[in-house]
Design an enzyme around this catalytic site. Structure first.
Site, PDB file in Angstrom:
ATOM      1  N   ASP A 230       0.824  -1.202   0.000  1.00 31.46           N
ATOM      2  CA  ASP A 230       0.000   0.000   0.000  1.00 31.46           C
ATOM      3  C   ASP A 230       0.867   1.265   0.000  1.00 31.46           C
ATOM      4  O   ASP A 230       1.974   1.266   0.532  1.00 31.46           O
ATOM      5  CB  ASP A 230      -0.875  -0.031   1.265  1.00 31.46           C
ATOM      6  CG  ASP A 230      -1.899   1.078   1.292  1.00 31.46           C
ATOM      7  OD1 ASP A 230      -2.684   1.160   0.330  1.00 31.46           O
ATOM      8  OD2 ASP A 230      -1.908   1.865   2.262  1.00 31.46           O
ATOM      9  N   GLU A 254       1.555  -0.464  -4.882  1.00 34.63           N
ATOM     10  CA  GLU A 254       0.620   0.580  -5.308  1.00 34.63           C
ATOM     11  C   GLU A 254       1.385   1.887  -5.477  1.00 34.63           C
ATOM     12  O   GLU A 254       1.827   2.478  -4.492  1.00 34.63           O
ATOM     13  CB  GLU A 254      -0.485   0.772  -4.256  1.00 34.63           C
ATOM     14  CG  GLU A 254      -1.445   1.881  -4.639  1.00 34.63           C
ATOM     15  CD  GLU A 254      -2.205   2.488  -3.465  1.00 34.63           C
ATOM     16  OE1 GLU A 254      -3.313   2.976  -3.689  1.00 34.63           O
ATOM     17  OE2 GLU A 254      -1.692   2.489  -2.323  1.00 34.63           O
TER      18      GLU A 254
END
Ligand SMILES: *[C@@H]1O[C@H](CO)[C@@H](O)[C@H](O)[C@H]1NC(C)=O
Ligand SMILES: *[C@@H]1O[C@H](CO)[C@@H](O)[C@H](O)[C@H]1NC(C)=O
Ligand SMILES: *[C@@H]1O[C@H](CO)[C@@H](O)[C@H](O)[C@H]1NC(C)=O
Ligand SMILES: *[C@@H]1O[C@H](CO)[C@@H](O)[C@H](O)[C@H]1NC(C)=O
Ligand SMILES: *[C@@H]1O[C@H](CO)[C@@H](O)[C@H](O)[C@H]1NC(C)=O
Ligand SMILES: *[C@@H]1O[C@H](CO)[C@@H](O)[C@H](O)[C@H]1NC(C)=O
Ligand SMILES: *[C@@H]1O[C@H](CO)[C@@H](O)[C@H](O)[C@H]1NC(C)=O
Ligand SMILES: *[C@@H]1O[C@H](CO)[C@@H](O)[C@H](O)[C@H]1NC(C)=O
Length: 501
Positions: A230, A254
C-alpha cells in the site's frame, strides 16, 4: 465450469509443482498467475450468509473473515484465478473514527497482532493452507508507510503502537499537501485530523531493521506467497530495495500515479507495480461508448520502454479505491471488454471481487460492496467470461511460458477498436476489444498479421465458434453487440478442454 478443474489438475503437476506450504513465491513464479482481489471484511462470512446486510455508507465491519474466504475458494478457483490478494492482516485501532471502522485494514497499530475481526492466527494459517491445497497463491496487503490514529495529530498516543511505541520512530507532523515535492510525499502524514496516518520514519536504521525482520517472520509464520504494498510512493525507494530482498517474495506495489516515468522508477526497487498509467488509458478507452483508444495506442510504447518489466505489472480496471467500471457505464458490452482486456493484455491480471457480478459502486466507500450479496452466482455473464478468458490465458502460458513476456502487438487499431496478438508462433491469443457498446450494429473485421497461416483452424473462445484463416491470410472476425473476441488455435484449444463444456 468448462473443464477448468480438469485442466488445472492436468497441468498443476508442472507449472505449479513448486508450491508447497513452506515455499515463498518469486516474481518469476507470479508472472503466470491471475489475481482475485478481496477485501477480507467484504468477501465472505464464516456463516456462509448471502443475505447479511452490509451498508457500505456505514463504513462498519460487515463480518467477512479468513474462514469465510476458505469456504468460497472454489468460487474463485472455478473462475480461473490462481491467486488471491487479501486486505492487510495486522491489528488496527479498535475505535470507531469519524471515518468509521478500519474494516479495510489500512489503519494498523500493532505489527505483531492480527486483526481479530478477520480471525485468529490459526485461521490465517488455515487460509494459507487451503489456498495452497488448491494450487493457488496467497498475497496479503501490507502498509508499512503508516500507523493509524483516530484523531488529530497532536493527540497521537504513541504508547498504543507496537513495536513503534514512541514518537522517535515517526516523522514529525506535517500534512502531505504537495505532490510535486517528493520529500513532502514521503515524510509528511496522509490522512487528516479525523484519522491520521502517522508516518513511520522509514529512513531510521532501527525502523528499517525492525521492518525487515518483521516481514521475513510474517511471511514465514503464515506461508505468504506475495505482498501487495500500500501507498508505496509515500516511502523512500531505498527503503523498498532492502525490504524487497528481506521479503524474498514477489512484491506488487501501489504507486497511484498516471505518470509513466514516475511510476516505472519504482520497478527498479520492487518486483512489480500496479499499472496505474495503463488503468487511466483503459478508462479513456472503455469507460464509455464515446471513449477513444488514443491514450492506450499512443502511450503503450513509452510504458514498455520506461518500465523494467511490464509482464510483472498488475493490470486492472477496478479496485477498492476507484469507481467501478459499471458505475461509469452500465453497458454490459463495455464491462465484458474491460474484463477481457484485463486478462488478455500484458501483465498480471488483477480482478477486484464484485467486478464479475457487475457491481456498480462509485467512490469509496460505495465501491466496497459485500460480495456475498450476489449469492456467489456462477451464472453471471461476467463470471463465465472471466472463467473462459482465464482458462485460455492459463493454458497458453502453460504451453509456452514465453507467452507471458510477449508484449501484446497491436495488429489493428481505430478510434474505437483494437486487435492484438500476444504469444509466439502457433501459441498466440488474438483478441479484439471495442468500446462500441451493446447497442452497436454488427460489423466485420478482417485481421492481418495474426501469425496464423492459411487454413489454420482457430476458435473464438467466448462464442466457441471455429473459423479458418482465409486464402488471403486474414482472420475474419464477425463483431456482434459490441462484444470482445479472443481466438486461439482450435487444435490446442481442444487439447486444453477450452470450449469443451
Ligand atoms: C459453510 O460452507 C462450508 C464449505 O462449503 C461448509 O463446510 C460449512 O459447513 C458451511 N458452514 C455453515 C455454517 O453453513
Ligand atoms: C445506509 O446507511 C446510510 C447512512 O447511515 C443511510 O442513510 C442509508 O439509509 C442506509 N441504507 C440502507 C439501504 O439501509
Ligand atoms: C481508542 O481505544 C483505545 C482502547 O480502548 C483507547 O486506549 C484510546 O485512547 C482510544 N483512542 C482514541 C483516539 O479515542
Ligand atoms: C490539536 O489540533 C487541533 C486541530 O487539529 C486543535 O484544534 C487543538 O487546539 C490542538 N490541541 C493542542 C493541544 O495543540
Ligand atoms: C518539500 O517538503 C518538505 C517537507 O514538507 C519541506 O521541508 C520542503 O521545504 C519542501 N520543499 C520545497 C521546495 O517546497
Ligand atoms: C512469528 O512467529 C513467532 C513465533 O510464534 C513470533 O514470536 C513472532 O512474533 C511472529 N512474527 C510475526 C510477524 O507474526
Ligand atoms: C517488452 O517490454 C519490456 C518492458 O517491459 C522490454 O524490456 C522488452 O524488451 C520488450 N520485449 C520485446 C520483445 O520487445
Ligand atoms: C495437451 O495438454 C497436455 C496437458 O493437459 C500436455 O501435456 C500436452 O503437451 C498437450 N499437447 C499438445 C499437442 O498441446
Amino acid at each position: 465450469m468448462v473443464g477448468i478443474n480438469a485442466l488445472l489438475k492436468a497441468f498443476a503437476a508442472s507449472t505449479v509443482a513448486s508450491i508447497s506450504v513452506a515455499d515463498a513465491a518469486t516474481a518469476e513464479q507470479w508472472r503466470g498467475r491471475t489475481i482475485y482481489q478481496v477485501l477480507t471484511d467484504r468477501f465472505a462470512r464464516p456463516d456462509n450468509s448471502t443475505t447479511a446486510t452490509c451498508n457500505t455508507s456505514d463504513r462498519e465491519y460487515c463480518g467477512g473473515t479468513w474462514r469465510g474466504i476458505i469456504n468460497q475458494l472454489d468460487y474463485i478457483k472455478d473462475m480461473g484465478f490462481t491467486a488471491i490478494w487479501t486486505s492487510p492482516i495486522t491489528y488496527n485501532f479498535p475505535n470507531r473514527s469519524e471515518y468509521g471502522d478500519p474494516y479495510h485494514g489500512y489503519w494498523q497499530q500493532d505489527l505483531y497482532r492480527l486483526n481479530p475481526k478477520f480471525g485468529t492466527p490459526d485461521d490465517l494459517k488455515a487460509l494459507s493452507q487451503a489456498v495452497h491445497d488448491k494450487d493457488m497463491y496467497l498475497m496479503v496487503d501490507i502498509a508499512p508507510n503508516h500507523f493509524g490514529w483516530p484523531g488529530p495529530s497532536n493527540s497521537t498516543d504513541y504508547s498504543l503502537f507496537n513495536p513503534f511505541n514512541d514518537a522517535k520512530y515517526f516523522h514529525s507532523y506535517c500534512p502531505v499537501d504537495d505532490y510535486d515535492n517528493q520529500t513532502n510525499v514521503e515524510e509528511c502524514w496522509l490522512g487528516d485530523e479525523k484519522v491520521e496516518l502517522v508516518d513511520v520514519n522509514t529512513e531510521d536504521p532501527a525502523v528499517v531493521e525492525i521492518y525487515n525482520t518483521w516481514i521475513e517472520d510474517l511471511i514465514s509464520n503464515y506461508s505468504i506467497d506475495g505482498l501487495r504494498i500500500d501507498t508505496a510512493k509515500h516511502v523512500s525507494k531505498s527503503f523498498w530495495s532492502t525490504f524487497q530482498s528481506s521479503a524474498s517474495v514477489f512484491c506488487l506495489a501501489e504507486v497511484f500515479n498516471e505518470d509513466v516515468s514516475y511510476a516505472c522508477d519504482y520497478q527498479n526497487h520492487l518486483d512489480g507495480i500496479l499499472d496505474f498509467p495503463l488503468y487511466y488509458w483503459i478508462i479513456d478507452f472503455l469507460g464509455s461508448t464515446s471513449g477513444s483508444t488514443y491514450s492506450l495506442v499512443n502511450n503503450i510504447g513509452n510504458l514498455r520502454s520506461s518500465c523494467k518489466d511490464v509482464s510483472l505489472m498488475g493490470t486492472f480496471v477496478e479496485n477498492h479505491d476507484l469507481q467501478r467500471l459499471a458505475y461509469k457505464t452500465n453497458d454490459m458490452a463495455l464491462a465484458k471488454n474491460g474484463l477481457a482486456f484485463t486478462i488478455l493484455w500484458d501483465g498480471i491480471p488483477v480482478v477486484y471481487a464484485g467486478q464479475e457480478q457487475h457491481y456498480a459502486g462509485g467512490d469509496d466507500p460505495a465501491n466496497r460492496e459485500a460480495t456475498w450479496l450476489s449469492g456467489y452466482s456462477r451464472e453471471s455473464e461476467l463470471y463465465k467470461l472471466a472463467a473462459a478468458v482465464n482458462q485460455v490465458r492459463n493454458y497458453a502460458s502453460y504451453l509456452d511460458p514465453a507467452y507471458l513476456s510477449y508484449n501484446a502487438s497491436l495488429i489493428y487499431t481505430d478510434d474505437k477498436t483494437i486487435a492484438f496478438r500476444k504469444g509466439y508462433d502457433e501459441n498466440q491469443i488474438v483478441s479484439v476489444i471495442t468500446n462500441k457498446g451493446d447497442a452497436t450494429q454488427d460489423w466485420t473485421l478482417s485481421l492481418e498479421n495474426t501469425g496464423w497461416g492459411v487454413g489454420t483452424a482457430v476458435i473464438e473462445i467466448l462464442t466457441c465458434e471455429t473459423t479458418t484463416i482465409g486464402d488471403d491470410g486474414n482472420l475474419v472476425v464477425p463483431m456482434s453487440s459490441g462484444l470482445p473476441r479472443a481466438y486461439f488455435e482450435a487444435g490446442k484449444a481442444s487439447n486444453g478442454s477450452i470450449c469443451s463444456g
